[in-house]
Motif scaffolding. Sequence first.
Motif, PDB file in Angstrom:
ATOM      1  N   TRP A 212     -13.307  19.424  15.970  1.00 36.66           N
ATOM      2  CA  TRP A 212     -14.173  19.056  14.863  1.00 36.66           C
ATOM      3  C   TRP A 212     -14.392  20.296  14.006  1.00 36.66           C
ATOM      4  O   TRP A 212     -14.694  21.363  14.520  1.00 36.66           O
ATOM      5  CB  TRP A 212     -15.519  18.534  15.374  1.00 36.66           C
ATOM      6  N   VAL A 213     -14.213  20.145  12.711  1.00 39.99           N
ATOM      7  CA  VAL A 213     -14.362  21.275  11.794  1.00 39.99           C
ATOM      8  C   VAL A 213     -15.268  20.868  10.630  1.00 39.99           C
ATOM      9  O   VAL A 213     -15.527  19.687  10.415  1.00 39.99           O
ATOM     10  CB  VAL A 213     -12.997  21.758  11.250  1.00 39.99           C
ATOM     11  N   SER A 214     -15.745  21.851   9.889  1.00 38.51           N
ATOM     12  CA  SER A 214     -16.592  21.561   8.743  1.00 38.51           C
ATOM     13  C   SER A 214     -15.779  20.875   7.663  1.00 38.51           C
ATOM     14  O   SER A 214     -14.591  21.177   7.458  1.00 38.51           O
ATOM     15  CB  SER A 214     -17.221  22.835   8.196  1.00 38.51           C
ATOM     16  N   ALA A 215     -16.411  19.975   6.943  1.00 44.13           N
ATOM     17  CA  ALA A 215     -15.714  19.193   5.917  1.00 44.13           C
ATOM     18  C   ALA A 215     -15.145  20.066   4.816  1.00 44.13           C
ATOM     19  O   ALA A 215     -14.071  19.763   4.273  1.00 44.13           O
ATOM     20  CB  ALA A 215     -16.666  18.147   5.336  1.00 44.13           C
ATOM     21  N   ASP A 216     -15.823  21.161   4.493  1.00 42.77           N
ATOM     22  CA  ASP A 216     -15.347  21.989   3.375  1.00 42.77           C
ATOM     23  C   ASP A 216     -14.134  22.829   3.736  1.00 42.77           C
ATOM     24  O   ASP A 216     -13.563  23.485   2.883  1.00 42.77           O
ATOM     25  CB  ASP A 216     -16.466  22.884   2.838  1.00 42.77           C
ATOM     26  N   SER A 217     -13.711  22.787   5.015  1.00 45.98           N
ATOM     27  CA  SER A 217     -12.500  23.507   5.408  1.00 45.98           C
ATOM     28  C   SER A 217     -11.244  22.651   5.291  1.00 45.98           C
ATOM     29  O   SER A 217     -10.129  23.121   5.530  1.00 45.98           O
ATOM     30  CB  SER A 217     -12.630  24.024   6.840  1.00 45.98           C
ATOM     31  N   ILE A 218     -11.436  21.379   4.916  1.00 40.66           N
ATOM     32  CA  ILE A 218     -10.323  20.434   4.807  1.00 40.66           C
ATOM     33  C   ILE A 218     -10.131  20.064   3.340  1.00 40.66           C
ATOM     34  O   ILE A 218     -11.095  19.765   2.633  1.00 40.66           O
ATOM     35  CB  ILE A 218     -10.598  19.139   5.611  1.00 40.66           C
ATOM     36  N   GLU A 219      -8.873  20.071   2.901  1.00 39.12           N
ATOM     37  CA  GLU A 219      -8.589  19.673   1.524  1.00 39.12           C
ATOM     38  C   GLU A 219      -8.902  18.199   1.329  1.00 39.12           C
ATOM     39  O   GLU A 219      -8.700  17.379   2.223  1.00 39.12           O
ATOM     40  CB  GLU A 219      -7.108  19.921   1.191  1.00 39.12           C
ATOM     41  N   SER A 220      -9.393  17.860   0.151  1.00 38.23           N
ATOM     42  CA  SER A 220      -9.712  16.468  -0.152  1.00 38.23           C
ATOM     43  C   SER A 220      -8.439  15.664  -0.346  1.00 38.23           C
ATOM     44  O   SER A 220      -7.438  16.194  -0.784  1.00 38.23           O
ATOM     45  CB  SER A 220     -10.552  16.393  -1.423  1.00 38.23           C
TER      46      SER A 220
END
Length: 220
Positions: A212-220
């Motif tokens: 599980w990672v923070s949402a802002d570390s994943i490209e939209s």
Amino acid sequence: MSRPSPEIHPRFATPESLSDWLKPRLPSGSFASWGIEPGTKNVHNLWLEIFEGETSLTDSVRPVRTVNVVSLRVIRANGQVLVESHQELSDGSVRHRCLLLSEKMKPSETPEMAVTRAVREELGSVIRVEVENIGDVVRIVPGSYKRKVDEKNSMSYPGLPARYILHSFEVEVEGLPEDSEFCTEEEEEYEGRGDAGVANRAVSVKRHYWKWVSADSIES
């Protein structure tokens, strides 16, 4: 104006016949790295993809592999997103991913059907809720569906250009582990697919590693 190369759905009798067809159409040396370079797949994998209708090839000097893929942004209540950090393959190599859960679509599937199958096959073994139908714990966020085409060189098959038709969804899945990292095992990735002898020679995934990672570390 030149016409686009026609797509074909070849039913090569054997992986060897596919290999003979590919070699003169790919850059020198690239085909030889398939299944040898860590993290790559081999011609038996590609033959099985074609046999199952998951992949089509353009009949051109340099073929293009076209695949329909569902990509799932699995979210949980605190806003974190699930990614596959890496895979352990049957040949002992490790393929680093850091990607959202994704799955090649079957020819007869709608994107929504593929969502449920992807969750069942990749995460079903660790879902901690007793249900008869895995679809009961999967919720697609309304309005989250997006479709785009991504063209790039294939990581699995070096030298073979790929055209990914991505069907993206944001989903919530009830009962997933709360641990920051966890692992799922692949029972038999190619069981019942194509010829058993070919499946045994394909490079398969043995374990998936998730975090599980923070949402802002994943490209939209």
